[in-house]
Design a protein around this motif. Sequence first.
Motif, PDB file in Angstrom:
ATOM      1  N   GLU A 132      -6.127   5.620  -5.599  1.00  0.00           N
ATOM      2  CA  GLU A 132      -5.693   4.775  -4.498  1.00  0.00           C
ATOM      3  C   GLU A 132      -4.309   3.855  -5.011  1.00  0.00           C
ATOM      4  OE1 GLU A 132      -8.622   5.054  -4.632  1.00  0.00           O
ATOM      5  OE2 GLU A 132      -9.443   5.856  -2.993  1.00  0.00           O
ATOM      6  N   ARG A 133      -4.363   3.854  -6.154  1.00  0.00           N
ATOM      7  CA  ARG A 133      -3.101   3.035  -7.004  1.00  0.00           C
ATOM      8  C   ARG A 133      -2.147   3.695  -7.269  1.00  0.00           C
ATOM      9  NH1 ARG A 133      -7.110  -0.482 -11.566  1.00  0.00           N
ATOM     10  NH2 ARG A 133      -8.604  -1.247  -9.953  1.00  0.00           N
ATOM     11  N   GLN A 134      -2.105   4.835  -6.969  1.00  0.00           N
ATOM     12  CA  GLN A 134      -0.818   5.864  -7.505  1.00  0.00           C
ATOM     13  C   GLN A 134       0.164   5.581  -6.385  1.00  0.00           C
ATOM     14  OE1 GLN A 134      -2.977   9.460  -7.954  1.00  0.00           O
ATOM     15  NE2 GLN A 134      -2.881   9.407 -10.059  1.00  0.00           N
ATOM     16  N   SER A 135       1.321   5.705  -6.904  1.00  0.00           N
ATOM     17  CA  SER A 135       2.501   5.719  -6.024  1.00  0.00           C
ATOM     18  C   SER A 135       2.724   6.774  -5.031  1.00  0.00           C
ATOM     19  CB  SER A 135       3.819   5.880  -6.747  1.00  0.00           C
ATOM     20  OG  SER A 135       3.876   6.952  -7.481  1.00  0.00           O
ATOM     21  N   ALA A 136       3.313   6.832  -3.882  1.00  0.00           N
ATOM     22  CA  ALA A 136       3.452   7.917  -3.067  1.00  0.00           C
ATOM     23  C   ALA A 136       4.221   8.942  -3.566  1.00  0.00           C
ATOM     24  CB  ALA A 136       4.501   7.158  -1.734  1.00  0.00           C
ATOM     25  N   THR A 137       5.028   8.771  -4.496  1.00  0.00           N
ATOM     26  CA  THR A 137       5.702   9.835  -5.204  1.00  0.00           C
ATOM     27  C   THR A 137       4.618  10.754  -5.921  1.00  0.00           C
ATOM     28  OG1 THR A 137       7.719   8.750  -5.510  1.00  0.00           O
ATOM     29  CG2 THR A 137       7.320  10.824  -6.653  1.00  0.00           C
ATOM     30  N   VAL A 138       3.777  10.023  -6.640  1.00  0.00           N
ATOM     31  CA  VAL A 138       2.590  10.763  -7.378  1.00  0.00           C
ATOM     32  C   VAL A 138       1.771  11.312  -6.397  1.00  0.00           C
ATOM     33  CG1 VAL A 138       0.711  10.449  -8.983  1.00  0.00           C
ATOM     34  CG2 VAL A 138       3.095   9.326  -9.440  1.00  0.00           C
ATOM     35  N   LEU A 139       1.175  10.682  -5.320  1.00  0.00           N
ATOM     36  CA  LEU A 139       0.190  11.344  -4.560  1.00  0.00           C
ATOM     37  C   LEU A 139       0.934  12.512  -3.783  1.00  0.00           C
ATOM     38  CD1 LEU A 139      -0.913   7.866  -2.992  1.00  0.00           C
ATOM     39  CD2 LEU A 139      -2.194   9.524  -4.297  1.00  0.00           C
ATOM     40  N   LEU A 140       2.154  12.339  -3.121  1.00  0.00           N
ATOM     41  CA  LEU A 140       2.629  13.652  -2.500  1.00  0.00           C
ATOM     42  C   LEU A 140       2.696  14.828  -3.785  1.00  0.00           C
ATOM     43  CD1 LEU A 140       4.162  14.864  -0.282  1.00  0.00           C
ATOM     44  CD2 LEU A 140       6.313  13.924  -1.326  1.00  0.00           C
ATOM     45  N   THR A 141       2.894  14.711  -4.724  1.00  0.00           N
ATOM     46  CA  THR A 141       2.893  15.708  -5.923  1.00  0.00           C
ATOM     47  C   THR A 141       1.357  16.110  -5.897  1.00  0.00           C
ATOM     48  OG1 THR A 141       4.688  14.827  -7.355  1.00  0.00           O
ATOM     49  CG2 THR A 141       2.994  16.328  -8.371  1.00  0.00           C
ATOM     50  N   VAL A 142       0.345  15.533  -5.828  1.00  0.00           N
ATOM     51  CA  VAL A 142      -1.213  15.894  -5.870  1.00  0.00           C
ATOM     52  C   VAL A 142      -1.191  16.805  -4.583  1.00  0.00           C
ATOM     53  CG1 VAL A 142      -3.397  15.265  -5.697  1.00  0.00           C
ATOM     54  CG2 VAL A 142      -1.955  13.930  -7.351  1.00  0.00           C
ATOM     55  N   GLN A 188      10.012   9.917   6.987  1.00  0.00           N
ATOM     56  CA  GLN A 188       8.663   9.851   7.034  1.00  0.00           C
ATOM     57  C   GLN A 188       8.169  11.146   6.569  1.00  0.00           C
ATOM     58  OE1 GLN A 188       8.041   8.546  11.124  1.00  0.00           O
ATOM     59  NE2 GLN A 188       7.080   6.708  10.398  1.00  0.00           N
ATOM     60  N   LEU A 189       8.684  12.338   7.279  1.00  0.00           N
ATOM     61  CA  LEU A 189       8.349  13.617   6.786  1.00  0.00           C
ATOM     62  C   LEU A 189       8.743  13.960   5.520  1.00  0.00           C
ATOM     63  CD1 LEU A 189       9.975  15.652   9.949  1.00  0.00           C
ATOM     64  CD2 LEU A 189       7.588  14.555   9.585  1.00  0.00           C
ATOM     65  N   ASP A 190       9.832  13.257   4.749  1.00  0.00           N
ATOM     66  CA  ASP A 190      10.174  13.577   3.450  1.00  0.00           C
ATOM     67  C   ASP A 190       8.991  12.847   2.573  1.00  0.00           C
ATOM     68  OD1 ASP A 190      12.668  15.000   4.256  1.00  0.00           O
ATOM     69  OD2 ASP A 190      13.758  13.236   3.927  1.00  0.00           O
ATOM     70  N   ALA A 191       8.434  11.768   3.247  1.00  0.00           N
ATOM     71  CA  ALA A 191       7.471  11.077   2.282  1.00  0.00           C
ATOM     72  C   ALA A 191       6.005  11.737   2.290  1.00  0.00           C
ATOM     73  CB  ALA A 191       7.451   9.707   2.813  1.00  0.00           C
ATOM     74  N   LEU A 192       5.817  12.554   3.420  1.00  0.00           N
ATOM     75  CA  LEU A 192       4.567  13.073   3.779  1.00  0.00           C
ATOM     76  C   LEU A 192       4.261  14.297   3.636  1.00  0.00           C
ATOM     77  CD1 LEU A 192       3.653  10.558   6.829  1.00  0.00           C
ATOM     78  CD2 LEU A 192       2.988  10.307   4.329  1.00  0.00           C
ATOM     79  N   LEU A 193       5.340  15.294   3.832  1.00  0.00           N
ATOM     80  CA  LEU A 193       5.092  16.690   3.694  1.00  0.00           C
ATOM     81  C   LEU A 193       5.323  17.083   2.491  1.00  0.00           C
ATOM     82  CD1 LEU A 193       6.261  17.402   7.491  1.00  0.00           C
ATOM     83  CD2 LEU A 193       3.780  17.619   6.431  1.00  0.00           C
TER      84      LEU A 193
END
Length: 331
Positions: A272-282, A306-311
């Motif tokens: 949960e501590r990882q950044s949005a960028t790292v989580l999107l890569t996962v 929002q789509l760029d950040a989540l998809l």
Amino acid sequence: LTNQVFVSHTGQDEGARHFAASVLKPALEMAGLPVFMDFQDLQPGDPWPDKMVDAAAHSAVVVAVLSKTYTQRYWCMLELDVALHGAQNKTREKAPLIIPVFYDSTNEIVQQQAIQKHWAAEMRKLPPGQQVWVDAGRWSANVAQMKEQLQAVRLYSGGQKDLQWQAARSVVAAAVQAVPMHAHVGEVVGFDEQEAKLVAELTVPDPERLGLWLHGLGGLGKTTMAKLLYNRLQQQFSHRAFLELQHEEGCSQAAQHLVSILQQLGASGFTERQSATVLLTVLSDFVKQQGREVLLVIDNVWEAEQLDALLPRQFCKGTRIIMTSRFTTMP
């Protein structure tokens, strides 16, 4: 089976109780899984012994948080027994998925002879109504069986906070595959024809189609339709997630939303501590693997960011994405 996760634990072990109530339950609920956790979920006037037995026997998933005194607690051992074997004189179509979490060392917990001896003696002290449930030999064998469970999670001495969350995520990853999750929809009238048409569009094999963009003014039923489609189609997909965005929230909660999606999909290898960028890569690495057909709903999209950040940019063949928005085209 009911579409819930039953968490069996003892309040006599403070660390195990804290893990169950403050780590495991929130993690399960964040993934959209309904949780039943002993006395916390009983209402005034409920016939609690019957309801506890019924919940342990008929939940889709039972998580047993095994700690040092778990095997000495009557209700814990009964919950585990009926989860494995069903309630007396009652039939069930299917047993729940049982996920043991060893909060303490298996060597401290799995001592068959000691457990059997304890319950052979303890049974005589119980009221007649409770004695009939006790089978000292079977109860000891139940605990030993937990050691061999494929989904067993070993925490050992409670672990550090990060290890506890990692253990909780392992439980969630197993549980989400066993619980048919439904988006809540109130009474619906007049959607049948449109729903059938959209289901047909989504289920026809088409390599050029990834999903649907449902748009229109507020109050027209976009979210209702998205939920109806999700509930109708989810069993056709190996992994699924439903995300509801808030009004004009932008990308401020992207990391939190990605954690929710990953948990619902049953992914691992993130914190949960990882950044949005790292989580999107996962997330990207997870959804593009062959055989991982995903059904993903993102409700109430307001911005292209929002789509760029989540998809992710690439999904496994067969994936379907349903998005709703007030905008006619993607913003």
